[in-house]
Design a protein around this motif. Structure first.
Motif, short mmCIF file in Angstrom:
data_model
loop_
_atom_site.label_atom_id
_atom_site.label_comp_id
_atom_site.label_asym_id
_atom_site.label_seq_id
_atom_site.Cartn_x
_atom_site.Cartn_y
_atom_site.Cartn_z
N ASP A 292 0.82 -1.22 0.00
CA ASP A 292 0.00 0.00 0.00
C ASP A 292 0.85 1.26 0.00
N THR A 293 1.90 1.27 0.82
CA THR A 293 2.69 2.49 0.97
C THR A 293 3.97 2.49 0.15
N GLY A 294 4.42 1.32 -0.28
CA GLY A 294 5.69 1.23 -0.98
C GLY A 294 6.89 1.27 -0.06
N ALA A 295 6.66 1.25 1.25
CA ALA A 295 7.75 1.32 2.21
C ALA A 295 8.49 0.00 2.29
N CYS A 296 9.82 0.05 2.39
CA CYS A 296 10.62 -1.13 2.66
C CYS A 296 10.58 -1.37 4.16
N VAL A 297 9.97 -2.47 4.57
CA VAL A 297 9.75 -2.72 6.00
C VAL A 297 10.77 -3.68 6.59
N ALA A 298 11.53 -4.38 5.74
CA ALA A 298 12.56 -5.28 6.26
C ALA A 298 13.57 -5.58 5.17
N VAL A 299 14.81 -5.74 5.58
CA VAL A 299 15.89 -6.18 4.69
C VAL A 299 16.51 -7.41 5.32
N PHE A 300 16.43 -8.53 4.61
CA PHE A 300 16.99 -9.77 5.13
C PHE A 300 18.40 -9.93 4.58
#
Length: 300
Positions: A292-300
């Motif tokens: 929905d927001t295009g936000a990156c919420v995690a980087v593995f």
């Protein structure tokens, strides 16, 4: 991007990542890459659940069965391997004479399709591991396969998208889609729309019933490497060598450009609930994005 920034977890793969798939329940995902290792990871925390080995060369693609009980991987060692979701190796499928670059599993899980650098598409029985059909038509590497019920689509470096009857192997239609070469294909959930990605920096949409063009999505600045539809068909996503992921409406309206990877974005997958997606790249990371927001919420 959220104000606090994405959660960052340790990177499991030490080299390029080439493929990713999400379990139907959204709880775990599988990543594959050049280190020949298959990682099954918790989709929220990014922590590794399983580390599987068996391929003798880079692992190029992965698909998870609709029941979530097993998944398939394709490799540069010319093989396809089937794995239980809990880890044990189930079968090795041999027959291709080149890199296996694409894999897709039928909705009922009874068969799967693969495409390879030998220019062929092959259909395999899941229970026996036997090859059921060998499909000839592409004149160069097959780079993508997608299944829609009783038919499938394939894309290749010959610039064409081809559709096939999955029961008889009959070639149904040839679409001259991307002159420099097609890199990936996806079928909309309703089966009425086919998306293809290409070296011409575009995603193109096609009516599956007629093969007529239905749209051209422009915005990437380099080869488009992957494309996937949301489960409800309301949007689709594409990944590119320009280091971005982009989301679109099926009528071609751009929604968001997701930036964060530091190198080629090689593959992506959309969660079944349509609320998030993941991408993998040559920077060795897996990134989870809020749809929905295009936000990156995690980087593995």
């Amino acid at each position: 991007m959220t104000s606090s920034g994405p959660t960052v977890w340790s990177i499991a793969h030490g080299e390029w990542l080439r493929g990713v798939a999400i379990a139907p329940d959204g709880r775990w995902l599988v990543t594959v890459g050049d280190d020949c290792v298959i990682h099954v990871r918790d989709a929220t925390s990014g922590r590794s659940r399983l580390r599987l080995e068996g391929h003798a060369d880079c692992v190029t693609a992965v698909a998870v069965a609709a029941d979530g009980g097993w998944f398939a991987t394709a490799g540069g060692d010319w093989t396809v391997r089937l794995w239980s979701a809990s880890g044990p190796h189930r079968a090795t499928l041999e027959g291709h004479t080149g890199w296996v670059s694409a894999v897709a599993i039928a909705p009922d899980g009874s068969w799967l399709a693969t495409g390879a650098h030998d220019g062929t598409v092959r259909i395999w029985e899941t229970d026996t591991g036997l090859q059921r059909l060998l499909l000839h038509g592409h004149t160069d590497c097959v780079t993508g396969v997608a299944i829609a019920g009783d038919w499938l689509a394939s894309g290749g470096r010959d610039g064409t998208i081809r559709t096939w009857d999955a029961t008889t192997g009959e070639l149904l239609r040839t679409i001259h889609a991307h002159p420099p070469g097609a890199t990936a294909v996806a079928v909309a959930p309703a089966g009425d729309l086919l998306a293809s990605a290409g070296q011409d920096e575009t995603v193109r949409l096609w009516e599956t019933g007629t093969g007529r063009p239905a749209g051209c999505l422009r915005g990437h600045a380099h080869l488009v490497s992957a494309v996937a539809f949301a489960a409800d068909g309301s949007w689709l996503a594409s990944a590119s060598h320009d280091r971005t992921v982009r989301t679109w409406t099926p009528d071609g309206r751009p929604l968001a450009a997701l930036a964060g990877h530091h190198d080629v974005v090689s593959d992506l997958a959309v969660a079944a609930d349509g609320r998030w997606l993941v991408s993998v790249g040559y920077d060795g990371t897996t990134r989870r994005w809020d749809a929905d927001t295009g936000a990156c919420v995690a980087v593995f």
